[in-house]
Structures are given as C-alpha cells and as structure tokens.
Design a protein around this motif. Structure first.
Motif, PDB file in Angstrom:
ATOM      1  N   TYR A 232       0.857  -1.183   0.000  1.00  0.00           N
ATOM      2  CA  TYR A 232       0.000   0.000   0.000  1.00  0.00           C
ATOM      3  C   TYR A 232       0.900   1.242   0.000  1.00  0.00           C
ATOM      4  O   TYR A 232       1.033   1.940   0.982  1.00  0.00           O
ATOM      5  CB  TYR A 232      -0.936  -0.022   1.205  1.00  0.00           C
ATOM      6  CG  TYR A 232      -1.863  -1.200   1.189  1.00  0.00           C
ATOM      7  CD1 TYR A 232      -3.020  -1.187   0.421  1.00  0.00           C
ATOM      8  CD2 TYR A 232      -1.581  -2.351   1.916  1.00  0.00           C
ATOM      9  CE1 TYR A 232      -3.875  -2.282   0.385  1.00  0.00           C
ATOM     10  CE2 TYR A 232      -2.428  -3.452   1.888  1.00  0.00           C
ATOM     11  CZ  TYR A 232      -3.568  -3.407   1.121  1.00  0.00           C
ATOM     12  OH  TYR A 232      -4.411  -4.486   1.085  1.00  0.00           O
ATOM     13  N   GLY A 233       1.484   1.486  -1.121  1.00  0.00           N
ATOM     14  CA  GLY A 233       2.413   2.582  -1.265  1.00  0.00           C
ATOM     15  C   GLY A 233       3.231   2.350  -2.511  1.00  0.00           C
ATOM     16  O   GLY A 233       3.097   1.307  -3.176  1.00  0.00           O
ATOM     17  N   PRO A 234       4.065   3.322  -2.882  1.00  0.00           N
ATOM     18  CA  PRO A 234       4.391   4.537  -2.142  1.00  0.00           C
ATOM     19  C   PRO A 234       3.228   5.534  -2.157  1.00  0.00           C
ATOM     20  O   PRO A 234       2.256   5.345  -2.889  1.00  0.00           O
ATOM     21  CB  PRO A 234       5.588   5.095  -2.902  1.00  0.00           C
ATOM     22  CG  PRO A 234       5.362   4.620  -4.316  1.00  0.00           C
ATOM     23  CD  PRO A 234       4.748   3.244  -4.180  1.00  0.00           C
ATOM     24  N   ASN A 235       3.341   6.587  -1.359  1.00  0.00           N
ATOM     25  CA  ASN A 235       2.373   7.669  -1.424  1.00  0.00           C
ATOM     26  C   ASN A 235       2.715   8.595  -2.588  1.00  0.00           C
ATOM     27  O   ASN A 235       3.834   8.582  -3.109  1.00  0.00           O
ATOM     28  CB  ASN A 235       2.367   8.456  -0.110  1.00  0.00           C
ATOM     29  CG  ASN A 235       1.892   7.615   1.057  1.00  0.00           C
ATOM     30  OD1 ASN A 235       0.978   6.805   0.907  1.00  0.00           O
ATOM     31  ND2 ASN A 235       2.508   7.792   2.209  1.00  0.00           N
ATOM     32  N   PHE A 236       1.747   9.409  -2.986  1.00  0.00           N
ATOM     33  CA  PHE A 236       1.993  10.312  -4.108  1.00  0.00           C
ATOM     34  C   PHE A 236       3.200  11.205  -3.855  1.00  0.00           C
ATOM     35  O   PHE A 236       4.040  11.404  -4.740  1.00  0.00           O
ATOM     36  CB  PHE A 236       0.750  11.181  -4.369  1.00  0.00           C
ATOM     37  CG  PHE A 236      -0.360  10.459  -5.070  1.00  0.00           C
ATOM     38  CD1 PHE A 236      -0.233  10.066  -6.394  1.00  0.00           C
ATOM     39  CD2 PHE A 236      -1.546  10.171  -4.408  1.00  0.00           C
ATOM     40  CE1 PHE A 236      -1.260   9.408  -7.048  1.00  0.00           C
ATOM     41  CE2 PHE A 236      -2.590   9.514  -5.047  1.00  0.00           C
ATOM     42  CZ  PHE A 236      -2.442   9.120  -6.371  1.00  0.00           C
ATOM     43  N   ASP A 240       7.438  12.332  -5.809  1.00  0.00           N
ATOM     44  CA  ASP A 240       7.990  13.628  -6.213  1.00  0.00           C
ATOM     45  C   ASP A 240       9.500  13.684  -6.025  1.00  0.00           C
ATOM     46  O   ASP A 240      10.169  14.541  -6.606  1.00  0.00           O
ATOM     47  CB  ASP A 240       7.322  14.753  -5.407  1.00  0.00           C
ATOM     48  CG  ASP A 240       5.837  14.891  -5.739  1.00  0.00           C
ATOM     49  OD1 ASP A 240       5.463  14.541  -6.880  1.00  0.00           O
ATOM     50  OD2 ASP A 240       5.070  15.339  -4.878  1.00  0.00           O
ATOM     51  N   THR A 241      10.041  12.792  -5.204  1.00  0.00           N
ATOM     52  CA  THR A 241      11.493  12.772  -4.969  1.00  0.00           C
ATOM     53  C   THR A 241      12.199  11.735  -5.841  1.00  0.00           C
ATOM     54  O   THR A 241      13.422  11.687  -5.856  1.00  0.00           O
ATOM     55  CB  THR A 241      11.788  12.475  -3.495  1.00  0.00           C
ATOM     56  OG1 THR A 241      11.225  11.202  -3.144  1.00  0.00           O
ATOM     57  CG2 THR A 241      11.180  13.546  -2.599  1.00  0.00           C
ATOM     58  N   GLY A 242      11.442  10.895  -6.548  1.00  0.00           N
ATOM     59  CA  GLY A 242      12.064   9.905  -7.413  1.00  0.00           C
ATOM     60  C   GLY A 242      11.153   8.719  -7.645  1.00  0.00           C
ATOM     61  O   GLY A 242      10.220   8.479  -6.874  1.00  0.00           O
ATOM     62  N   PRO A 243      11.391   7.955  -8.723  1.00  0.00           N
ATOM     63  CA  PRO A 243      10.528   6.812  -9.036  1.00  0.00           C
ATOM     64  C   PRO A 243      10.734   5.651  -8.068  1.00  0.00           C
ATOM     65  O   PRO A 243      11.769   5.548  -7.402  1.00  0.00           O
ATOM     66  CB  PRO A 243      10.951   6.437 -10.463  1.00  0.00           C
ATOM     67  CG  PRO A 243      12.364   6.913 -10.568  1.00  0.00           C
ATOM     68  CD  PRO A 243      12.452   8.144  -9.716  1.00  0.00           C
ATOM     69  N   GLU A 244       9.715   4.798  -8.003  1.00  0.00           N
ATOM     70  CA  GLU A 244       9.782   3.554  -7.228  1.00  0.00           C
ATOM     71  C   GLU A 244       9.678   2.400  -8.217  1.00  0.00           C
ATOM     72  O   GLU A 244       8.758   2.347  -9.033  1.00  0.00           O
ATOM     73  CB  GLU A 244       8.642   3.491  -6.220  1.00  0.00           C
ATOM     74  CG  GLU A 244       8.702   4.545  -5.138  1.00  0.00           C
ATOM     75  CD  GLU A 244       9.582   4.128  -3.969  1.00  0.00           C
ATOM     76  OE1 GLU A 244       9.954   2.938  -3.922  1.00  0.00           O
ATOM     77  OE2 GLU A 244       9.874   4.984  -3.110  1.00  0.00           O
ATOM     78  N   GLN A 275       6.912   0.133 -12.255  1.00  0.00           N
ATOM     79  CA  GLN A 275       7.445   1.440 -11.869  1.00  0.00           C
ATOM     80  C   GLN A 275       6.306   2.412 -11.561  1.00  0.00           C
ATOM     81  O   GLN A 275       5.287   2.433 -12.253  1.00  0.00           O
ATOM     82  CB  GLN A 275       8.289   2.019 -13.004  1.00  0.00           C
ATOM     83  CG  GLN A 275       8.798   3.423 -12.746  1.00  0.00           C
ATOM     84  CD  GLN A 275       9.562   4.005 -13.923  1.00  0.00           C
ATOM     85  OE1 GLN A 275      10.667   4.465 -13.782  1.00  0.00           O
ATOM     86  NE2 GLN A 275       8.956   3.968 -15.110  1.00  0.00           N
ATOM     87  N   PHE A 276       6.490   3.200 -10.509  1.00  0.00           N
ATOM     88  CA  PHE A 276       5.663   4.371 -10.231  1.00  0.00           C
ATOM     89  C   PHE A 276       6.559   5.596 -10.345  1.00  0.00           C
ATOM     90  O   PHE A 276       7.689   5.601  -9.850  1.00  0.00           O
ATOM     91  CB  PHE A 276       5.072   4.315  -8.813  1.00  0.00           C
ATOM     92  CG  PHE A 276       4.074   3.225  -8.598  1.00  0.00           C
ATOM     93  CD1 PHE A 276       2.785   3.334  -9.103  1.00  0.00           C
ATOM     94  CD2 PHE A 276       4.412   2.089  -7.882  1.00  0.00           C
ATOM     95  CE1 PHE A 276       1.848   2.341  -8.894  1.00  0.00           C
ATOM     96  CE2 PHE A 276       3.481   1.086  -7.660  1.00  0.00           C
ATOM     97  CZ  PHE A 276       2.205   1.204  -8.176  1.00  0.00           C
ATOM     98  N   ARG A 277       6.036   6.655 -10.982  1.00  0.00           N
ATOM     99  CA  ARG A 277       6.841   7.873 -11.098  1.00  0.00           C
ATOM    100  C   ARG A 277       5.928   9.084 -11.242  1.00  0.00           C
ATOM    101  O   ARG A 277       4.749   8.965 -11.582  1.00  0.00           O
ATOM    102  CB  ARG A 277       7.776   7.787 -12.299  1.00  0.00           C
ATOM    103  CG  ARG A 277       7.078   7.744 -13.646  1.00  0.00           C
ATOM    104  CD  ARG A 277       8.069   7.655 -14.789  1.00  0.00           C
ATOM    105  NE  ARG A 277       7.413   7.608 -16.096  1.00  0.00           N
ATOM    106  CZ  ARG A 277       7.083   8.690 -16.807  1.00  0.00           C
ATOM    107  NH1 ARG A 277       7.323   9.909 -16.317  1.00  0.00           N
ATOM    108  NH2 ARG A 277       6.507   8.573 -17.979  1.00  0.00           N
ATOM    109  N   ASP A 287       3.575   2.061 -14.634  1.00  0.00           N
ATOM    110  CA  ASP A 287       3.803   1.347 -15.891  1.00  0.00           C
ATOM    111  C   ASP A 287       4.551   0.053 -15.632  1.00  0.00           C
ATOM    112  O   ASP A 287       5.187  -0.129 -14.594  1.00  0.00           O
ATOM    113  CB  ASP A 287       4.538   2.224 -16.898  1.00  0.00           C
ATOM    114  CG  ASP A 287       5.853   2.781 -16.379  1.00  0.00           C
ATOM    115  OD1 ASP A 287       6.758   1.986 -16.096  1.00  0.00           O
ATOM    116  OD2 ASP A 287       5.971   4.010 -16.257  1.00  0.00           O
ATOM    117  N   PHE A 288       4.471  -0.851 -16.596  1.00  0.00           N
ATOM    118  CA  PHE A 288       5.208  -2.116 -16.523  1.00  0.00           C
ATOM    119  C   PHE A 288       5.818  -2.407 -17.879  1.00  0.00           C
ATOM    120  O   PHE A 288       5.321  -1.964 -18.922  1.00  0.00           O
ATOM    121  CB  PHE A 288       4.291  -3.264 -16.101  1.00  0.00           C
ATOM    122  CG  PHE A 288       3.367  -3.743 -17.187  1.00  0.00           C
ATOM    123  CD1 PHE A 288       3.763  -4.739 -18.079  1.00  0.00           C
ATOM    124  CD2 PHE A 288       2.093  -3.203 -17.331  1.00  0.00           C
ATOM    125  CE1 PHE A 288       2.912  -5.178 -19.085  1.00  0.00           C
ATOM    126  CE2 PHE A 288       1.238  -3.638 -18.334  1.00  0.00           C
ATOM    127  CZ  PHE A 288       1.646  -4.627 -19.215  1.00  0.00           C
TER     128      PHE A 288
END
Length: 566
Positions: A232-236, A240-244, A275-277, A287-288
């Motif tokens: 359940y994350g990352p948060n939005f 803002d500090t970098g992709p997960e 990836q989340f960004r 995206d995947f």
C-alpha cells in the motif's frame, strides 16, 4: 473531599481533551465517516455535490471541455452492463470511461461516476499499451490506428492495427467482460531482416493526486502486488522525490482510490518490471515492461495482459482473484490487520441486505446476531461480576490487613479468588470481543462501495456518512456552519440517551466522584461519536438497547449485583 474534587477536575480535563483533541487526530489516523451526502437547509434535505479537486492535465496544454477533446479524435465506443465510454484510436488509449451503476451524488439526476478522461480535459486519467524495442520501428505517437468494429462490448472484441515505418505490423486486440476487466493481446510482426528484442509495456497516467484522503487506516494512491505481497504505497508525495521500481513474477500495479481502482495486470506467468513515477506536469504514472523476447525476421510475438478500471466491489475482486488468477486483486481493498474478521462480517451483512433490502435494517439484524451469539458469554460476565461484588468486603479486609506488605496482599487476594471461584478478568471478555467487531464494521462502512450512498430511513440517505440533521443550528434554519465537535445530529443524541440508560443500569458505586463521572460519560461519548458514520451509530444504539434488555434479565437472576458494594 479534596480528593473527590481533584478527581472530578481531572475527569473534566480529560473530557475536554477528548472533545477538542480528538478531531485533530481522527482524520489522519481514524477517519470517522465519508463526506456528507446531504445537508439540511431550512429543514429540507439537499444533496451535496461531490468533493472536487483542482483540474490538471498530463500535458502543458490548456484544459478544455471534455466533449471538445473527445470529438478531436476517432473513437471506438465501449458499451457494457457496467461501463460506457470510448477508446481513442490515436495512441491508442483507453481514456473515456464512466461507471453506470454509481452516481456522483445521491441526487436522482446525478451524473454517473467518471473514472477516465482524455489528456487535455479536466482530471485527465487514461491507460495505453505499446512496445519497447531496439531496431523495431513502432508507430509514432500520433498514429491513428484502424479498428475492426465501432463498438467494444462483452463477446464483441475489437482489433486495432497499425504499420510501422519499416513495414512492420502491430496489432492490439481488446476484449472486455461484464465487470471491469479489459483483456489486451499485443502482437508484433517483425518484417525486418534481423532479429529484434521486443518488450510489451502498459501504463496508466493520472493528473494529480486522489480526491480521497489517504490515512493510516485507508490507503489511497499508488499500490501494487509484487513478490507475493500487497504494498500500500508509495504515497503520491514519495514519487515527487524519485521513481519507485520493482521486479516480480506475477502481480499487478496501479492507482487505488477509496472506491475505484485502475490496475495493470501483466501476464501472471511472466517476469516484469514495474514502476511508479511522477511526470513533469505534476501528474503520476504507473507502468510495466515485460522482459524482452527475441523476434526473428518474419516471426510474430503475442503477449497478453489485462487492465482493470472500475469499482472495488468485494465479490467481483474475489472472483478475479480466485477464478481468473489475478494475484491478490482482492487486496485492493485495504482491509488491514482485521481482514479475517472484516470480510466475514461484510459477507454476512451483504447477505442480510440482499434479504431485507435495507442496509440499516441489515446492521440491526447483524447486531442482534452478534448479541445472540455472545449471550452465554454475557451471562458468565454478569455471574462473575456478581461473585466479585460478593467478595468485595473480604478483599477490603485483606487490603487493610496487608497494606504494608504488597506481595503478601497479592498472594492472599489470589487465594481468595481461587477459594471463591471467581475470575476478575471474566467481565472484560465481552468488551474485548466487541472491539474487533466494532472496528470491523467501521472498516466495512468506510471501505466497501456496497455501503456507499446506502439510505436507511427518512433523512438518512447515506449510512456511511454522519447524520446531516444537526440540532444546534435548528436543522439548517439558522444559516451557521457549526464547528466539527458541535455538529450533533439526531442519531448521536439517541446514542447518548441509550448510553445514559445503559449506564444507569450498571451496578451502583459508593464513590460520589465515580457516580458523577458515570453520569457525564454518555454525553461525552455522544460528542465523540457524532462525526462517525450513521451505520456505526445504529449498531451502537442497537447494542445498547439489547444490553439494557439483557441487563434487566440478568439482574433478575443476580439481584445482588445492583446493590452497592458493602
């Protein structure tokens, strides 16, 4: 006398801290209810508009009217029992989707929930699929794909075709079921003269954060299932500090709102990189990319993935998880630690609702069921309380005799319990059992879309929201917006009254300060519970009424329990 006064002052201070301090922490750690669906104005109930957010888009282009944007590109209509919308053939993108079974507000003429919108329109939110390849000329972003049919519907798939710069052919076959799941078959034909590695990908892009608040108990925002666990994350703000990023075999990723979900579901047997960004225009993307596979000249590669876009209906998510092998899609609902209790309570409550047709009545029947199951435990609790009251004089004598020897006093008290066959903790068991049940019902009311906008009786149009009939502004006749802790409705007052009469039936106490505290406690709790969902208050009122009847019955069997301790 001074000690009594000090105790009473201490209670008053604690009560004030509860009344004024509780609202400061509840929204972050323990949201009490959904936003009100209606309000009372001049004694009449008026539907409230859906809470909004500042419109943004995924590109610097100016925000334009949605219908204008939709008319700018050729489209394939989406028509299912649960969804209406269209697919943008330029891209292509799934960027126009409304959920026909759910309305924005409780008003009869309310528009359906809009989940997806095209880029350039308010609240842009869309998904797309394509290929990454070295040496493979994919169609340019502005290419208009051809469609095999003007309508996508269950049992009526649509095939989209386009040709790349080197004559290579690309195909996306879309199908949709009767729920909210799209199946995407991506095929590429390598018409070149050398082998190329091809990696299908998918993405979902949204402009801005969720309109639903993210809290300690209810997550909204980026979410994924990877490496066998739900995250359940990352948060939005983390993006803002970098992709997960993560790599996994099986799972999914997307964005979870309170009631809605968009989820990219790659081939569950394939390894993919997720990836989340954040995007340069202050949007967010999930995206995947599937691990590349080599396509020889003249050969084709087909990769199948899925895309969920819709309501987080419990039964539907369970169906996709159990029967269609989408790993832990049911975890899109953030049940939390009490999942083992919450889901059975939901299913039983939902069954009761299907039987009686009213969720308020279903909650009352749920409460009666729980109290019936717990009745033998309550009987033992009252018997234990009666026995404890009977040994109070002996305990007092032991405490006086061994007041200077605490160890010996504890030993003698335990020996007294054993001799009299009483258990001082037995009276706590029903209360301890009620805690997870109450919390489970809270989560069910707050999380499940099945409870959203469910009416009860008269002015109660949404059991998951607070009571709108506020008394202190005379039901809206006085145009004053009350502070949070003073917005007391009729149902919370009924809750306070029921607690008062239940406290009155409790065994009498000799200490005057304790007696005064018991008199004030129901009204303090009334203010604390006022912001909670009406459904929870209905549960508590029913519990109190049943407890009153139960106490009268059990007091008849244990009359000494009502007498003050000697």
């Amino acid at each position: 006398m001074n000690n009594d006064r000090q105790n009473f002052v201490l209670f008053a201070v604690i009560a004030a801290l509860i009344l004024f301090g509780w609202p400061l922490v509840q929204n972050r750690f323990f949201p009490t209810a959904n936003p009100p669906a209606t309000k009372i104005v001049d004694g009449k109930q008026v539907p409230l508009p859906k809470p909004g957010a500042d419109p943004t888009a995924d590109t610097p282009a100016a925000i334009r009217d949605r219908q204008v944007v939709l008319a700018e590109t050729p489209r394939v209509r989406i028509e299912t029992p649960t969804m209406r919308g269209s697919i943008n053939l330029r891209g292509p993108r799934i960027d126009d989707l409304v959920l026909v079974d759910y309305k924005e507000t409780v008003a009869k003429d309310s528009a359906p929930i809009r989940l997806l919108s095209p880029a350039g329109a308010p609240d842009a939110y869309f998904a797309g699929f394509g290929w990454r390849a070295d040496g493979l000329a994919t169609p340019p972003a502005g290419t208009v794909w051809s469609a095999s049919s003007p309508v996508l519907a269950p049992g009526r798939p649509v095939t989209l075709d386009a040709t790349g710069a080197n004559g290579q052919r690309f195909r996306i076959q879309l199908s949709v079921d009767d729920g909210y799941m799209f199946t995407v078959r991506q095929t590429v034909l390598n018409a070149g003269d050398r082998a190329v590695p091809v990696a299908p990908y998918g993405f979902v892009n949204r402009a801005g954060v969720s309109k639903d608040p993210d809290s300690w108990t209810i997550h909204t925002g980026p979410m994924s299932v990877n490496n066998g666990a739900a995250h359940y994350g990352p948060n939005f703000e983390d993006l803002d500090t970098g992709p997960e990023r993560f790599t996994t075999k099986g799972g999914w990723l997307g964005f979870a709102d309170k009631y809605w979900l968009t989820s990219l579901v790659p081939d569950q047997s394939a390894t993919f990189e997720g990836q989340f960004r954040s995007t340069p225009s202050k949007g967010y993307q999930a995206d995947f990319t599937v691990q590349p596979r080599v396509v020889q000249p003249g050969q084709a590669l087909t990769q199948t993935s899925r895309f969920f876009a819709g309501a987080k209906e419990v039964r539907l998510l369970d169906r996709y998880t159990d029967r269609e092998n989408v790993a832990q899609l049911d975890y899109a609902i953030d049940w939390g630690w009490f999942r083992i209790v919450e889901k059975p309570i939901f299913y039983y409550l939902d069954w009761l609702f299907r039987m009686v047709g009213n969720f308020g009545v279903a909650i009352i029947l749920l409460t009666l069921t729980i109290r019936l199951v717990m009745f033998p435990i309550a009987q033992r609790q009252f018997a234990s309380m009666a026995a404890m009251r009977a040994v109070q004089p002996k305990m007092k004598a032991l405490q006086e005799r061994y007041k200077d020897d605490k160890v010996r006093m504890q030993q003698e008290v335990m020996a007294l319990y054993k001799a009299e066959k009483v258990n001082p903790l037995a009276g706590c068991l029903p209360t301890l059992i009620q805690i997870p049940i109450f919390y489970a019902l809270y989560k069910v009311l707050m999380l499940t879309i099945e409870m959203r906008h469910q009416p009860f009786i008269l002015w109660i149009k949404d059991l998951s929201a607070p009571d709108p009939a506020t008394i202190l502004n005379l039901f809206g006749y006085i145009p004053v917006t009350l502070p949070h802790f003073l917005a007391i409705g009729v149902v919370p007052v009924l809750l306070g009254v029921s607690m008062y009469f239940q406290f009155k039936l409790n065994p009498q106490v000799m200490d005057e300060t304790q007696a005064q505290i018991f008199k004030f406690m129901p009204w303090v709790l009334m203010f604390v519970m006022a912001p909670f969902a009406v459904g929870l208050q209905v549960y508590w009122i029913t519990t109190n009424c049943v407890s009153i009847l139960q106490q009268r019955l059990l007091y008849a069997r244990h009359p000494g329990l009502q007498q003050p301790a000697a």
